[in-house]
Design an enzyme around this catalytic site. Structure first.
Site, PDB file in Angstrom:
ATOM      1  N   GLU A 129       0.660  -1.229   0.269  1.00 29.94           N
ATOM      2  CA  GLU A 129       0.198   0.324  -0.216  1.00 29.94           C
ATOM      3  C   GLU A 129       0.451   1.057  -0.182  1.00 29.94           C
ATOM      4  O   GLU A 129       2.044   1.259   0.190  1.00 29.94           O
ATOM      5  CB  GLU A 129      -1.398  -0.071   1.751  1.00 29.94           C
ATOM      6  CG  GLU A 129      -2.113  -0.891   0.529  1.00 29.94           C
ATOM      7  CD  GLU A 129      -2.853  -0.947   2.654  1.00 29.94           C
ATOM      8  OE1 GLU A 129      -2.789   0.086   3.508  1.00 29.94           O
ATOM      9  OE2 GLU A 129      -3.996  -1.849   2.255  1.00 29.94           O
ATOM     10  N   ARG A 303      -1.329  10.434   0.820  1.00 30.52           N
ATOM     11  CA  ARG A 303      -3.321  11.328   0.837  1.00 30.52           C
ATOM     12  C   ARG A 303      -3.570  12.252   0.790  1.00 30.52           C
ATOM     13  O   ARG A 303      -4.569  13.232   0.264  1.00 30.52           O
ATOM     14  CB  ARG A 303      -3.761  10.380   2.281  1.00 30.52           C
ATOM     15  CG  ARG A 303      -4.332   9.821   2.266  1.00 30.52           C
ATOM     16  CD  ARG A 303      -4.716   8.561   3.216  1.00 30.52           C
ATOM     17  NE  ARG A 303      -4.663   7.202   2.765  1.00 30.52           N
ATOM     18  CZ  ARG A 303      -4.633   5.835   3.554  1.00 30.52           C
ATOM     19  NH1 ARG A 303      -5.447   6.483   4.922  1.00 30.52           N
ATOM     20  NH2 ARG A 303      -4.960   5.172   3.294  1.00 30.52           N
ATOM     21  N   HIS A 364     -11.542  11.559   7.415  1.00 26.99           N
ATOM     22  CA  HIS A 364     -10.649  10.002   7.856  1.00 26.99           C
ATOM     23  C   HIS A 364      -9.897   9.524   8.949  1.00 26.99           C
ATOM     24  O   HIS A 364     -10.654   8.406   9.728  1.00 26.99           O
ATOM     25  CB  HIS A 364      -9.928   9.234   5.974  1.00 26.99           C
ATOM     26  CG  HIS A 364      -9.456   8.140   6.857  1.00 26.99           C
ATOM     27  ND1 HIS A 364     -10.648   7.595   6.436  1.00 26.99           N
ATOM     28  CD2 HIS A 364      -8.446   7.849   5.916  1.00 26.99           C
ATOM     29  CE1 HIS A 364      -9.817   5.734   6.781  1.00 26.99           C
ATOM     30  NE2 HIS A 364      -8.625   5.905   6.202  1.00 26.99           N
ATOM     31  N   ARG A 399      -0.018   9.240   9.553  1.00 31.19           N
ATOM     32  CA  ARG A 399      -0.670   7.589   9.855  1.00 31.19           C
ATOM     33  C   ARG A 399       0.367   7.470   8.028  1.00 31.19           C
ATOM     34  O   ARG A 399      -0.370   7.192   7.724  1.00 31.19           O
ATOM     35  CB  ARG A 399      -1.662   7.800   9.847  1.00 31.19           C
ATOM     36  CG  ARG A 399      -1.813   6.199   9.969  1.00 31.19           C
ATOM     37  CD  ARG A 399      -3.261   5.846  11.125  1.00 31.19           C
ATOM     38  NE  ARG A 399      -3.747   6.717  10.099  1.00 31.19           N
ATOM     39  CZ  ARG A 399      -4.509   5.620   8.494  1.00 31.19           C
ATOM     40  NH1 ARG A 399      -3.744   3.755   8.467  1.00 31.19           N
ATOM     41  NH2 ARG A 399      -5.471   6.088   8.398  1.00 31.19           N
TER      42      ARG A 399
HETATM   43  C1  SIN Z   1      -8.151   2.398   2.748  1.00 30.58           C
HETATM   44  O1  SIN Z   1      -8.229   1.606   2.637  1.00 30.58           O
HETATM   45  O2  SIN Z   1      -7.867   3.884   1.766  1.00 30.58           O
HETATM   46  C2  SIN Z   1      -8.080   3.222   3.790  1.00 30.58           C
HETATM   47  C3  SIN Z   1      -6.530   2.684   4.600  1.00 30.58           C
HETATM   48  C4  SIN Z   1      -6.417   3.013   6.031  1.00 30.58           C
HETATM   49  O3  SIN Z   1      -6.569   4.360   6.270  1.00 30.58           O
HETATM   50  O4  SIN Z   1      -4.915   2.515   6.409  1.00 30.58           O
END
Ligand code: SIN
Length: 580
Positions: A129, A303, A364, A399
């Protein structure tokens, strides 16, 4: 901590008082992990949750759990990625504890029954990720990892509660109002409100806050309705130091629904970053790529970068949303990889297989919170904080993806172990005598009580935050937001809506105060009027209730305990909790 620096909400006289060893507030990954640990150790424990056990953020989490599994990966690499994402504000000791503790915490969860996705050979299907340099993310059910964590932990707790001689009680639909403190400032339990409006006191030798984040402060959020900042507001009123509140992470792709078709009270729907990881791109209404040429990683840039670029584009064109184009996946990939997102979009009349998904950035995750170490210790003796409610220094100024469920599990295990050891050693015992606040109610305006806020202004509060404390901030907008927050009127009574509004107002004011104070851009705190990161700002910002009801703002050097050698910081402050 002096007695003057605590306040509590006005409540009727408690109708009852009960006593236990540990009171846990919240039933997500962190709270349930703590409870499972205490149940196994036989520590008398009560877990309170303001709704149903599975109604919190954990159950909604689409991202997975980060931990080092592969021989080609290393703890040093996971630490490095976490520190880079944290933009200079992580506490390196806490990050190492998290990374070292993650594989064992996840193995414990698997022993409790959690099932994570595996590849054709039966090995864990490890994902990559944003921000990670190795495949180390475990998923369950494709995009339903949080649901599996919640399922496995709540089933384990149910088994423990059902066992003969169980020491643990789970109480749903019981709203924590305030942390009770004794005259020495030690946490001694929690005042609660029942659905029928009666108030009672659960006394305990330790209180563990595991009540999640604050997303409901903004109009569009990936967080559930219970994310109203209760734990942070309660800790703040009890005199705890709260820190790094300016670091609020906005997720770029939250489903946008046309207001004409919006169902009142509907949840916010996250469209996971993993969808962009699979190749989806953000486009404008004319089909032009929004992120092309703006960052080397384009749609997979951090992000805050993607959210800010989207916000800038929307401001330029006046559009209220953009589009996420994942039509190239086809039905099969959607069904296999993202079944929950596909279903949630279709339920709302959008078919991602044939149409671009309307999206815009939404609140978020809160990287800040109640200052705590990874064992949950806060600045108030007897008060612990774990999971999103806590600022342990693991998340720093931003984060890293999929580190949050992992943190909840690791911190829950650690505080559970700490309290179980203390229980066995005899140093953790239920209060023998009623504490000062127990038994006493307080009317609005009485000394030491905080102001209740009128819930009629909830939409106004969220609009103020949307305009003034958004992805990209300026002093002028933040100042306007603080003024508007200060003008919201007082309410009376003690129901869920007034508790929501009061706690939202407290955390909104703390976020805006921290955000106007930090005159730099770092991590997910972006100041359009201070676009650079400044080395002299490389410290935490701590907020604590001051004697006149305004938050005192202090700097906390990295590596030092909150409340230690902090230096006061001048800031625009507002009485979030007016002392009578
Ligand atoms: C996401 O799946 O985009 C969010 C996952 C996260 O905030 O760690």
């Amino acid at each position: 901590m002096s007695e003057e620096m605590t306040v509590r909400l006005p409540t009727p006289r408690p109708a009852w008082q009960r006593s236990t060893g540990v009171v846990i507030v919240g039933s997500g990954a962190a709270g349930l992990s703590t409870a499972v640990h205490l149940a196994a150790a036989g520590v008398p424990t009560v877990l309170l949750t303001r709704a149903g056990v599975a109604d919190g953020s954990t159950d909604w989490a689409q991202g997975g759990l980060a931990a080092v599994w592969d021989a080609a990966d290393s703890a040093d690499s996971h630490i490095h990625d976490t520190l880079v994402a944290g933009a200079g504000l992580c506490e390196p000791g806490a990050v190492r504890e998290l990374v070292d503790g993650a594989p064992a915490a996840i193995r414990r969860l698997v022993r409790l029954g959690a099932r994570f996705d595996r590849d054709a050979g039966g090995a864990y299907d490890l994902h990559l990720e944003g921000g990670h340099h190795a495949r180390r993310i475990l998923h369950a059910g494709g995009d339903a990892s949080g649901h599996e964590v919640e399922r496995a932990l709540s089933a384990a707790l149910r088994r423990a509660v059902g066992a003969s001689g169980s020491s643990v009680e789970v109480l749903e639909h019981l709203r924590a109002v305030d942390v009770l403190t004794d005259p020495a400032g030690r946490a001694r339990g929690v005042r609660v409100r029942q659905d029928d409006g009666t108030v009672g006191d659960w006394l305990g030798a330790a209180v563990v806050l595991a009540s999640g984040g604050i997303g409901q402060v903004w109009p569009l959020t990936t967080n559930p309705a219970v994310a109203t900042g209760d734990g942070i507001a309660m800790a703040y009123r009890a005199g705890a130091v709260v820190r790094d509140m300016e670091f609020t992470q906005f997720h770029p792709t939250v489903l946008w629904i046309d207001p004409a078709r919006r169902v009142p009270g509907d949840r916010g729907v996250l469209v996971s970053e993993a969808v962009r990881g699979e190749g989806a791109v953000i486009i404008d209404q004319e089909g032009r790529r929004v992120m092309a040429g703006l960052h080397p990683l384009a749609d997979l840039a951090p992000r805050d970068v993607v959210s800010a670029a989207m916000q800038a584009q929307m401001s330029r064109t006046g559009a209220d949303h953009l589009l996420l184009d994942a039509r190239a996946f086809g039905e099969q990939t959607w069904q296999q990889r993202f079944p929950s997102i596909l279903a949630m979009c279709r339920e709302r009349g959008i078919d991602p297989v044939t149409d671009p998904i309307p999206v815009r950035p939404g609140a978020h995750y809160l990287c800040g919170g109640v200052a705590a170490d990874l064992d949950g210790r806060t600045t108030v003796p007897g008060l612990y904080a774990v999971g999103e409610v806590a600022a342990t220094g693991v998340q720093g100024a931003n984060r890293l993806a999929s580190n949050s469920l992992t943190e909840g599990l690791v911190a829950g295990d650690r505080v559970g172990a700490l309290l179980a050891t203390a229980w066995r050693a005899g140093t953790l015992r239920p209060p023998a005598t009623p504490t000062r606040p127990a038994g006493a109610g307080a009317r609005q305006g009485a000394p030491g009580t905080a102001r209740l806020l009128d819930p009629a202004h909830r939409d106004r509060l969220r609009a103020v935050m949307d305009r003034g404390v958004e992805v990209s901030r300026t002093a002028e907008a933040l100042d306007g937001a603080l003024t508007a927050l200060g003008e919201l009127s007082t309410g009376t009574g003690l129901d869920d809506s007034i508790l929501d509004m009061t706690n939202l107002h407290t955390v909104a004011t703390l976020v805006a105060t921290a955000a106007i104070t930090r005159t730099e851009s770092r991590g997910c705190h972006r100041r359009a009027d201070h676009p650079e990161t400044a080395e002299h700002w490389r410290h935490h910002l701590c907020l604590a209730l001051g004697p006149d009801g305004t938050p005192t703002v202090t700097e906390q050097p990295l590596g030092e305990a909150p409340g230690g050698t902090t230096t006061p910081h001048p800031a625009r402050t507002l009485p979030v909790e007016a002392l009578a």
